[in-house]
Write an enzyme that holds these catalytic residues in place. Structure first.
Site, PDB file in Angstrom:
ATOM      1  N   LYS A 279       4.346   5.079  -7.536  1.00  0.00           N
ATOM      2  CA  LYS A 279       3.422   6.211  -7.512  1.00  0.00           C
ATOM      3  C   LYS A 279       2.944   6.409  -8.935  1.00  0.00           C
ATOM      4  O   LYS A 279       3.764   6.516  -9.864  1.00  0.00           O
ATOM      5  CB  LYS A 279       4.112   7.481  -6.998  1.00  0.00           C
TER       6      LYS A 279
ATOM      7  N   SER B 192       0.270   3.495  -5.463  1.00  0.00           N
ATOM      8  CA  SER B 192      -0.531   4.580  -4.902  1.00  0.00           C
ATOM      9  C   SER B 192      -0.764   5.609  -5.991  1.00  0.00           C
ATOM     10  O   SER B 192       0.186   6.102  -6.603  1.00  0.00           O
ATOM     11  CB  SER B 192       0.201   5.218  -3.716  1.00  0.00           C
TER      12      SER B 192
ATOM     13  N   GLN C 129      -2.531  -6.346  -6.138  1.00  0.00           N
ATOM     14  CA  GLN C 129      -1.444  -6.272  -5.147  1.00  0.00           C
ATOM     15  C   GLN C 129      -1.820  -7.224  -4.016  1.00  0.00           C
ATOM     16  O   GLN C 129      -2.428  -6.848  -3.037  1.00  0.00           O
ATOM     17  CB  GLN C 129      -1.296  -4.844  -4.629  1.00  0.00           C
TER      18      GLN C 129
END
Length: 368
Positions: A160, A230, A352
């Protein structure tokens, strides 16, 4: 011997933490054992998606009550990874991951978890090598906490990470500092990309000599096949959760991963399931579906506007953000394989997996 506990609970709205509190009240998990909570919230997943922050506040407040501490103390030790966007049929839910010590000894490797946090970043560090290097160091600490000595035993690294806002950009300017971008939405991708390259560096998927500020967001050939990042407005540090299989851990769960080459790579998902011992003949049976406690995947529209040579319009739609299209697409493909829609599909897969693709991992009960 430690055991990794994993629970999946549905949510009625972003601030709904009743499922987590029910787990604690029932004795299924102690609040002090919880190391991380992943959540899919029904916001837009963009800069102004405050459903993520709402969920974090609700979890910090509820866990603080259970632990007898402040919400700030909860945030300091529990990684709360909220991913906005449940487009298509994706179902909002939370994944609770915990560590319980004193489990019976096992003779095989089992699911292991480790967490680590970076220090808060300055706005000018977001999306740049400072974030890459700090993330790589945090991945190393999280691996050590999980007892994962070999990078090959790591199957998924969730990060995160923060983003830039106008206020943060302005604050940097008052100190005479420049930022990676003045486009707040683009900052999400740069932050995710820098975080993913940090994972790649830590796991030996990329060499330090290949990485630079200029490579972040541009060198699509550089990526991690196990990173999921994220970005959100609710923090200024990176929170890192490493998941793998390690000896010295007990419990019924294991994790496996593959890399989807594009958004419709159904076979990659089936390959993960086969790696975990599922018999593949189409969609999982209801019984096998419930053995899958979590599917974790990244979704990203390809930059060339094609999927296997056929045109898509995800990048050209001015009404709906491209990452929202991608989450719906990958979510549908994954749901078709698993037979359930409460899946953790996160948009924005910069570095990613390959362009248009991304990592996919499954945590499943493989032992009784």
């Amino acid at each position: 011997m430690p055991e990794c506990l994993v629970f999946r609970v549905p949510t009625r709205h972003p601030a709904d933490v009743s499922g987590v509190m029910d787990l604690i009240a029932s004795g299924a998990v102690a609040a002090a054992e919880i190391l991380a909570v992943f959540g899919k919230t029904e916001g837009n997943g963009c800069v102004n998606d405050f459903t993520r922050h709402l969920a974090v506040i609700a979890l910090e407040t509820a866990l603080a009550g259970a632990l007898g501490c402040t919400p700030e103390a909860v945030g300091a030790r529990v990684a709360l990874v909220m991913s906005g966007g449940t487009e298509g049929g994706l179902s909002p839910h939370l994944l609770v991951l915990a560590r319980r010590d004193g489990a019976p000894a096992a003779d095989t490797a089992a699911l292991a978890i480790g967490t680590a946090f970076t220090a808060d970043f300055q706005p000018e560090e977001i999306g740049r090598m400072a974030q890459v290097e700090a993330t790589a160091a945090a991945v190393g600490r999280a691996m050590a906490a999980a007892g994962l000595d070999d990078p090959e035993d790591v199957h998924f690294v969730q990060v995160k990470c923060p983003l830039l806002t106008s206020a943060r950009i302005g604050e940097a300017a008052t100190r005479g500092r420049t930022v990676a971008t003045h486009d707040t939405y683009a900052s999400m991708g740069l932050s995710r990309g820098a975080s993913a390259l940090g994972v790649a560096l830590a796991l030996g998927e990329a060499e330090g000599a290949e990485l630079s500020d200029a490579a972040i967001g541009t060198r699509r050939d550089l990526y991690s096949g196990r990173a999921s990042a994220s970005a959100g407005i609710e923090l200024m540090r990176n929170e890192v959760i490493v998941l793998g299989n390690a000896r010295g851990w007990s419990g019924p769960y294991a994790i496996a991963h593959r890399v989807m080459r594009d958004g419709i790579d159904f076979l990659a998902i089936q390959g993960v399931l086969a790696d975990l011992g599922f018999s593949m003949s189409g969609q999982l049976t209801p019984e096998d579906s419930e053995r899958v406690v979590a599917l974790l995947a990244k979704a990203e529209p390809s930059h060339d506007g094609l999927i296997r040579g056929r045109r898509h319009i995800m990048n050209d739609d001015s009404d709906i953000n491209a990452t929202r299209h991608a989450r719906a697409l990958v979510g549908g493909v994954a749901a078709a394989a698993i037979g359930r829609t409460d899946l953790f599909v996160s948009g924005g897969a910069e570095h990613q997996g390959p362009d248009g693709g991304g990592p996919v991992a499954v945590i499943a009960r493989v032992r009784t």
